[in-house]
Scaffold this motif. Sequence first.
Motif, PDB file in Angstrom:
ATOM      1  N   HIS A   1      -8.828   2.882   7.028  1.00 25.73           N
ATOM      2  CA  HIS A   1      -7.517   3.911   6.722  1.00 25.73           C
ATOM      3  C   HIS A   1      -7.732   4.175   5.226  1.00 25.73           C
ATOM      4  CE1 HIS A   1      -6.030   2.877  10.635  1.00 25.73           C
ATOM      5  NE2 HIS A   1      -6.368   1.594  10.508  1.00 25.73           N
ATOM      6  N   GLY A   2      -7.838   5.475   5.023  1.00 21.24           N
ATOM      7  CA  GLY A   2      -8.008   6.041   3.581  1.00 21.24           C
ATOM      8  C   GLY A   2      -7.043   5.827   2.737  1.00 21.24           C
ATOM      9  N   GLN A   3      -5.646   5.788   3.301  1.00 21.89           N
ATOM     10  CA  GLN A   3      -4.532   5.784   2.603  1.00 21.89           C
ATOM     11  C   GLN A   3      -4.347   4.074   2.409  1.00 21.89           C
ATOM     12  OE1 GLN A   3      -4.657   7.093   5.442  1.00 21.89           O
ATOM     13  NE2 GLN A   3      -3.640   8.966   5.407  1.00 21.89           N
ATOM     14  N   GLY A   4      -4.319   3.790   1.276  1.00 20.70           N
ATOM     15  CA  GLY A   4      -4.234   2.316   0.734  1.00 20.70           C
ATOM     16  C   GLY A   4      -5.471   1.849   0.297  1.00 20.70           C
ATOM     17  N   ALA A   5      -6.499   2.440   0.831  1.00 21.40           N
ATOM     18  CA  ALA A   5      -7.723   1.542   0.482  1.00 21.40           C
ATOM     19  C   ALA A   5      -7.817   1.483  -1.285  1.00 21.40           C
ATOM     20  CB  ALA A   5      -8.992   2.427   0.958  1.00 21.40           C
ATOM     21  N   PHE A   6      -7.952   0.341  -1.344  1.00 20.26           N
ATOM     22  CA  PHE A   6      -8.018  -0.174  -2.823  1.00 20.26           C
ATOM     23  C   PHE A   6      -9.313  -0.415  -3.306  1.00 20.26           C
ATOM     24  CE2 PHE A   6      -7.314  -3.610  -6.025  1.00 20.26           C
ATOM     25  CZ  PHE A   6      -6.768  -2.422  -6.925  1.00 20.26           C
ATOM     26  N   ASN A   7     -10.380  -1.171  -2.579  1.00 19.55           N
ATOM     27  CA  ASN A   7     -11.662  -1.593  -2.996  1.00 19.55           C
ATOM     28  C   ASN A   7     -12.510  -1.673  -1.879  1.00 19.55           C
ATOM     29  OD1 ASN A   7     -13.236  -2.706  -4.914  1.00 19.55           O
ATOM     30  ND2 ASN A   7     -12.666  -4.669  -4.316  1.00 19.55           N
ATOM     31  N   LEU A   8     -13.500  -1.464  -1.978  1.00 19.92           N
ATOM     32  CA  LEU A   8     -14.890  -1.665  -1.052  1.00 19.92           C
ATOM     33  C   LEU A   8     -15.847  -2.578  -1.758  1.00 19.92           C
ATOM     34  CD1 LEU A   8     -15.680   2.043  -0.286  1.00 19.92           C
ATOM     35  CD2 LEU A   8     -14.005   0.437   1.104  1.00 19.92           C
ATOM     36  N   SER A   9     -16.370  -3.382  -0.911  1.00 22.03           N
ATOM     37  CA  SER A   9     -17.280  -4.452  -1.455  1.00 22.03           C
ATOM     38  C   SER A   9     -18.178  -4.697   0.045  1.00 22.03           C
ATOM     39  CB  SER A   9     -16.591  -5.450  -1.866  1.00 22.03           C
ATOM     40  OG  SER A   9     -15.841  -6.293  -0.972  1.00 22.03           O
ATOM     41  N   GLU A  10     -19.353  -5.483  -0.527  1.00 22.15           N
ATOM     42  CA  GLU A  10     -20.166  -5.841   0.389  1.00 22.15           C
ATOM     43  C   GLU A  10     -19.493  -7.325   1.357  1.00 22.15           C
ATOM     44  OE1 GLU A  10     -24.309  -6.513  -0.660  1.00 22.15           O
ATOM     45  OE2 GLU A  10     -24.023  -5.468  -2.238  1.00 22.15           O
ATOM     46  N   LYS A  11     -19.820  -7.395   2.500  1.00 22.12           N
ATOM     47  CA  LYS A  11     -19.486  -8.717   3.142  1.00 22.12           C
ATOM     48  C   LYS A  11     -19.849  -9.922   2.113  1.00 22.12           C
ATOM     49  CE  LYS A  11     -19.551  -7.260   8.047  1.00 22.12           C
ATOM     50  NZ  LYS A  11     -20.313  -7.417   9.165  1.00 22.12           N
ATOM     51  N   GLN A  12     -18.725 -10.880   2.617  1.00 22.24           N
ATOM     52  CA  GLN A  12     -19.181 -12.346   1.843  1.00 22.24           C
ATOM     53  C   GLN A  12     -19.009 -13.082   2.985  1.00 22.24           C
ATOM     54  OE1 GLN A  12     -16.400 -12.910  -1.381  1.00 22.24           O
ATOM     55  NE2 GLN A  12     -17.149 -11.654  -2.488  1.00 22.24           N
ATOM     56  N   THR A  13     -19.598 -14.430   2.804  1.00 22.85           N
ATOM     57  CA  THR A  13     -19.911 -15.583   3.785  1.00 22.85           C
ATOM     58  C   THR A  13     -18.541 -16.034   4.200  1.00 22.85           C
ATOM     59  OG1 THR A  13     -20.093 -17.012   2.138  1.00 22.85           O
ATOM     60  CG2 THR A  13     -21.990 -16.177   3.228  1.00 22.85           C
ATOM     61  N   ARG A  14     -17.548 -15.781   3.400  1.00 21.29           N
ATOM     62  CA  ARG A  14     -16.028 -16.504   3.932  1.00 21.29           C
ATOM     63  C   ARG A  14     -15.383 -15.512   4.993  1.00 21.29           C
ATOM     64  NH1 ARG A  14     -10.789 -14.634   0.503  1.00 21.29           N
ATOM     65  NH2 ARG A  14     -11.129 -12.280   0.618  1.00 21.29           N
TER      66      ARG A  14
ATOM     67  N   GLU B   1      -6.320   9.785  -6.976  1.00 20.35           N
ATOM     68  CA  GLU B   1      -6.993   9.230  -8.235  1.00 20.35           C
ATOM     69  C   GLU B   1      -6.063   9.539  -9.310  1.00 20.35           C
ATOM     70  OE1 GLU B   1     -11.059   9.915 -10.845  1.00 20.35           O
ATOM     71  OE2 GLU B   1     -11.130  10.282  -8.510  1.00 20.35           O
ATOM     72  N   ASP B   2      -5.654   8.427 -10.031  1.00 17.59           N
ATOM     73  CA  ASP B   2      -4.808   8.383 -11.196  1.00 17.59           C
ATOM     74  C   ASP B   2      -3.482   8.742 -10.891  1.00 17.59           C
ATOM     75  OD1 ASP B   2      -6.955   7.772 -12.994  1.00 17.59           O
ATOM     76  OD2 ASP B   2      -7.568   9.670 -13.161  1.00 17.59           O
ATOM     77  N   ARG B   3      -3.157   8.617  -9.778  1.00 17.10           N
ATOM     78  CA  ARG B   3      -1.587   9.048  -9.156  1.00 17.10           C
ATOM     79  C   ARG B   3      -1.112   7.838  -8.686  1.00 17.10           C
ATOM     80  NH1 ARG B   3      -0.708  15.127  -7.710  1.00 17.10           N
ATOM     81  NH2 ARG B   3      -2.307  16.212  -8.775  1.00 17.10           N
ATOM     82  N   GLU B   4      -1.821   6.753  -8.301  1.00 19.54           N
ATOM     83  CA  GLU B   4      -1.004   5.525  -7.667  1.00 19.54           C
ATOM     84  C   GLU B   4      -0.280   4.949  -8.673  1.00 19.54           C
ATOM     85  OE1 GLU B   4      -4.660   6.082  -8.112  1.00 19.54           O
ATOM     86  OE2 GLU B   4      -5.365   5.942  -6.249  1.00 19.54           O
ATOM     87  N   MET B   5       0.721   4.134  -8.021  1.00 19.12           N
ATOM     88  CA  MET B   5       1.419   3.282  -9.126  1.00 19.12           C
ATOM     89  C   MET B   5       0.711   2.190  -9.741  1.00 19.12           C
ATOM     90  SD  MET B   5       5.041   3.063  -6.900  1.00 19.12           S
ATOM     91  CE  MET B   5       5.860   2.101  -8.008  1.00 19.12           C
ATOM     92  N   PRO B   6       0.990   1.943 -11.102  1.00 18.38           N
ATOM     93  CA  PRO B   6       0.207   0.667 -11.611  1.00 18.38           C
ATOM     94  C   PRO B   6       0.657  -0.425 -10.606  1.00 18.38           C
ATOM     95  CG  PRO B   6       1.601   1.974 -13.409  1.00 18.38           C
ATOM     96  CD  PRO B   6       1.929   2.582 -11.844  1.00 18.38           C
ATOM     97  N   LEU B   7      -0.459  -1.316 -10.401  1.00 19.13           N
ATOM     98  CA  LEU B   7      -0.412  -2.488  -9.724  1.00 19.13           C
ATOM     99  C   LEU B   7       0.802  -3.486 -10.155  1.00 19.13           C
ATOM    100  CD1 LEU B   7      -3.896  -3.391  -8.638  1.00 19.13           C
ATOM    101  CD2 LEU B   7      -2.271  -2.219  -7.260  1.00 19.13           C
TER     102      LEU B   7
ATOM    103  N   ALA C   1       0.734  -1.277   0.020  1.00 18.16           N
ATOM    104  CA  ALA C   1       0.154   0.124  -0.017  1.00 18.16           C
ATOM    105  C   ALA C   1       0.956   1.203   0.142  1.00 18.16           C
ATOM    106  CB  ALA C   1      -1.105   0.101   1.361  1.00 18.16           C
ATOM    107  N   PHE C   2       1.940   1.295   0.696  1.00 17.95           N
ATOM    108  CA  PHE C   2       2.674   2.596   0.904  1.00 17.95           C
ATOM    109  C   PHE C   2       3.601   2.972  -0.435  1.00 17.95           C
ATOM    110  CE2 PHE C   2       1.810   1.856   5.220  1.00 17.95           C
ATOM    111  CZ  PHE C   2       0.896   2.777   5.771  1.00 17.95           C
ATOM    112  N   GLN C   3       3.899   1.930  -1.046  1.00 23.19           N
ATOM    113  CA  GLN C   3       4.583   2.069  -2.304  1.00 23.19           C
ATOM    114  C   GLN C   3       3.617   2.209  -3.405  1.00 23.19           C
ATOM    115  OE1 GLN C   3       7.188  -1.418  -3.161  1.00 23.19           O
ATOM    116  NE2 GLN C   3       7.783  -0.496  -4.985  1.00 23.19           N
ATOM    117  N   TRP C   4       2.303   1.787  -3.369  1.00 24.85           N
ATOM    118  CA  TRP C   4       1.351   1.784  -4.249  1.00 24.85           C
ATOM    119  C   TRP C   4       0.919   3.454  -4.237  1.00 24.85           C
ATOM    120  CZ3 TRP C   4      -4.021   2.582  -3.048  1.00 24.85           C
ATOM    121  CH2 TRP C   4      -5.009   2.545  -4.072  1.00 24.85           C
TER     122      TRP C   4
END
Length: 109
Positions: free
Chosen positions: A95-108, A58-64, A39-42
């Motif tokens: 933690h906003g820094q490093g947040a990549f994706n938000l999603s609904e809970k899954q059963t796992r 937005e549009d400033r992160e390093m490509p994965l 995350a911190f490098q990204w």
Amino acid sequence: MDIAPGATAMVAGSRALQVLNPELREVVLNSRIEYAHHAFQWMSTARSTRLGHLIETEDREMPLDTLPPWTEDEICIYPMVWTNPMTGEKSLQIHGQGAFNLSEKQTRW
């Protein structure tokens, strides 16, 4: 609340959860957050806003694909709301820094 430029404001996660409107509260109670791999490098190419309270990413992160290799078992996915095991009190924990994706809970989890 008025805050001097450069000051650090702290908010209790439990209070942050309490002040959400019912619709948004339901979203965070039933969602999870995935943090970027390395995350911190990204986000190292991101910049702070003028007052330093936020990070413009937005549009400033390093490509994965330019980050060091990682495996699926290294992906960090956590609930947005945590429960204190001693008191049962729920708290918003994002933690906003490093947040990549938000999603609904899954059963796992």
